[in-house]
Design a protein around this motif. Structure first.
Motif, PDB file in Angstrom:
ATOM      1  N   VAL A  60     -15.963 -15.852 -15.792  1.00  0.00           N
ATOM      2  CA  VAL A  60     -16.463 -16.480 -14.554  1.00  0.00           C
ATOM      3  C   VAL A  60     -15.354 -17.362 -14.001  1.00  0.00           C
ATOM      4  O   VAL A  60     -15.027 -18.406 -14.562  1.00  0.00           O
ATOM      5  CB  VAL A  60     -17.742 -17.295 -14.810  1.00  0.00           C
ATOM      6  N   CYS A  61     -14.796 -16.896 -12.903  1.00  0.00           N
ATOM      7  CA  CYS A  61     -13.597 -17.510 -12.340  1.00  0.00           C
ATOM      8  C   CYS A  61     -13.900 -18.243 -11.046  1.00  0.00           C
ATOM      9  O   CYS A  61     -13.231 -19.196 -10.673  1.00  0.00           O
ATOM     10  CB  CYS A  61     -12.600 -16.386 -12.076  1.00  0.00           C
TER      11      CYS A  61
ATOM     12  N   GLY B 213     -16.933 -19.104 -18.543  1.00  0.00           N
ATOM     13  CA  GLY B 213     -16.225 -19.722 -17.430  1.00  0.00           C
ATOM     14  C   GLY B 213     -14.836 -20.167 -17.852  1.00  0.00           C
ATOM     15  O   GLY B 213     -14.579 -20.412 -19.023  1.00  0.00           O
ATOM     16  N   PHE B 214     -13.955 -20.258 -16.884  1.00  0.00           N
ATOM     17  CA  PHE B 214     -12.607 -20.741 -17.217  1.00  0.00           C
ATOM     18  C   PHE B 214     -11.912 -21.234 -15.962  1.00  0.00           C
ATOM     19  O   PHE B 214     -12.283 -20.874 -14.841  1.00  0.00           O
ATOM     20  CB  PHE B 214     -11.764 -19.629 -17.864  1.00  0.00           C
ATOM     21  N   ILE B 215     -10.923 -22.082 -16.158  1.00  0.00           N
ATOM     22  CA  ILE B 215      -9.935 -22.318 -15.122  1.00  0.00           C
ATOM     23  C   ILE B 215      -8.591 -22.015 -15.748  1.00  0.00           C
ATOM     24  O   ILE B 215      -8.413 -22.127 -16.959  1.00  0.00           O
ATOM     25  CB  ILE B 215      -9.979 -23.747 -14.549  1.00  0.00           C
TER      26      ILE B 215
END
Lengths: 348, 348
Positions: free
Chosen positions: A244-245, A279-281
């Motif tokens: 999830v970007c 999710g990630f950044i």
């Protein structure tokens, strides 16, 4: 003699919904004298990216919001016009993070020098920059596409999505892109080498997605949300991975959408299909993946495996309208604002 | 002379909402003659578990539904009453998967012999069986609790939840249990060693959860869904892990709940906090973790690190009502139906 002022676009109010012109104010600021180790930069290109909408909100997130009255943030490609650092010379073109303004004084060590001979300097804001690295880190570390698997990405002509699909192809997976409109779908298949493209604006979107993913979906690189997500989730295979970007379709939402509540059905899918939703950044992958990214991506660009497209809007004053267009999906490629002349690519 | 018939509870119709008595039918079936390698089993204990609700539905899941007219599925502890296998002797007590019935003929190799001297045979259906392994695999492989982190689990007095919390303690984490009612909360802290317990029926549940998790939540072992999930998600820390093991609060739901739609806000949390949400069923960890589970768990029971509670309902005919109670949260410990006399634990 160099500029001592900067024309700036600042955040005037936290927008509710789409950021209107009243969310911004334009001002001219005096710049400080250069201190030791500092450089004066002239902005050539400003990168516009969906994450900026999150910075225009006080909702809790991974990064602090822009404060009212502060210059809007953003990555830039700049020319050094004055230097008190032995690391940067006048005329150097550098990557910086100076935001929506024409000039800035920064520490030289906060810039990265670009080599215009190695790659167009704009790629430092796109395929060789944060968007490309977002695709690389999220896809390879979370998505982990295997040969023969199906990878789906939306906003697929954009700088992240186009890299996701093309890296998936490099890894031997089937790449299916979702985009808005026939022209973007044509670009995906004919110019970016996707195996299939699906128009999310089509009334037959669900059926089209099904036809384009006959073996289901193993990796969904999530960067839009909305009805695209709902349709994709129905096609996920057991053990599918969902990095999830971004959720750009919901960034301007002013309240939770009306029901029915989709969360129970979503979590049921997670449970019954052993899905991984993560999710990630991109920051979190920098220590482990940034070096390999620069090597791999430069190689893929050189051998034609990864291509990229850019949309360039002229004039800092047009950034607010361009940013609205970005959130609406009006652009095909990486969106840049040309704030000043590009000495490496003079206009015809 | 052994029985040649079995009293069976069969699925009569796919329930909508809570499974009523009309979802079942009771019948007496003739059993076949034993073939080579087969055994005749007499059921001592039938395990009732939330996953059975999923088998009473034709919705796509990881396992095929029970067919109408078939015996309801379930793990059992049985006594061998007749054997045509040299692997099992008459009088052996075994773990089997014979479902909601008094007797069954199965292949001897589909049973596992239990040693009543090593542990009470009921533990093969609970803490040393599928529920315990579900806790072990999901918590250690997905949750990965670190010393000092906070682990939250709901249905915490149940066979999965109680193991999750106690294993978390073994790993040096803080264990917070969520349960319905003051008595269950007392059991959690006083008998099962949780650091804190929160009553999800309390009108101050949200505040109580906040007070019990002053450093936020790093691992949420999801086995209930509903309003508990919504409250927990608000307390998750960056990089939190959410193993999704069950959603019992929603199992009887007949339609998507009314809005607002919580999915966008949930995915936004996933994005901004770099959450990992991962569904699983315990089968997938068997090859990698089952051996270490049996060793570890037996040791933890022996040294008092892991304790367990059981609720035993007498009589196969009471299984439907007991199963409704299970889904409503009416029981504290592992729910078993005593279908026949237990030779290892005669009643007083």
């Amino acid at each position: 003699m160099s500029a001592t002022t900067s024309t700036q676009i600042r955040l005037a109010s936290y927008p509710v919904g789409e950021p209107g012109d009243d969310s911004y104010e334009t001002a001219v600021a005096d710049l400080p004298e250069l201190g030791d180790g500092q450089v004066l930069l002239r902005t050539i290109y400003l990168s516009l990216d969906p994450y900026m909408r999150g910075r225009m909100s006080t909702a809790k997130s991974y990064a602090a919001p822009v404060q009212l009255g502060d210059v809007m943030v953003g990555a830039t490609v700049c020319e050094v016009v004055e230097s008190r650092s032995d690391k940067r010379a006048v005329g150097d073109v550098v990557l910086a993070y100076t935001g929506w303004q024409t000039h800035a004084v920064v520490e030289a060590r906060e810039t990265r020098r670009l080599d215009p001979a190695a790659a167009p300097v704009t790629t430092a804001l796109g395929v060789l920059g944060m968007p490309g690295f977002t695709a690389y880190g999220g896809l390879l570390e979370i998505g982990r596409p295997q040969p023969g698997e199906t990878v789906v990405v939306a906003a697929a002509t954009g700088p992240v999505g186009s890299a996701v699909g093309q890296i998936a192809k490099v890894k031997g997976a089937r790449a299916v892109g979702i985009a808005g409109g026939a022209e973007k779908c044509r670009v995906l298949v004919e110019e970016l080498g996707f195996d299939a493209a699906v128009d999310h604006r089509s009334p037959t979107f669900d059926e089209d997605l099904k036809a384009a993913t006959p073996d289901g979906i193993d990796v969904y690189f999530e960067n839009v949300g909305g009805h695209v997500t709902e349709a994709v989730v129905r096609r996920l295979n057991r053990f599918a991975r969902v990095p999830v970007c971004g959720l750009v379709a919901w960034y301007n939402a002013t309240s939770a959408p009306e029901g029915p509540d989709q969360l129970p059905a979503f979590l049921r899918k997670v449970l019954t299909l052993s899905l991984t939703v993560r999710g990630f950044i991109q920051d979190e992958f920098v220590p482990t993946h940034h070096r390999s990214f620069l090597e791999d991506m430069a190689g893929w660009i050189a051998d034609g495996s990864v291509r990229y497209q850019e949309d360039i809007v002229d004039g800092l004053e047009n950034a607010p309208e361009a940013f609205r267009g970005l959130l609406r999906g009006s652009y095909t490629g990486k969106l840049l604002v040309r704030v000043g002349e590009d000495p490496t690519r003079p206009r015809a």
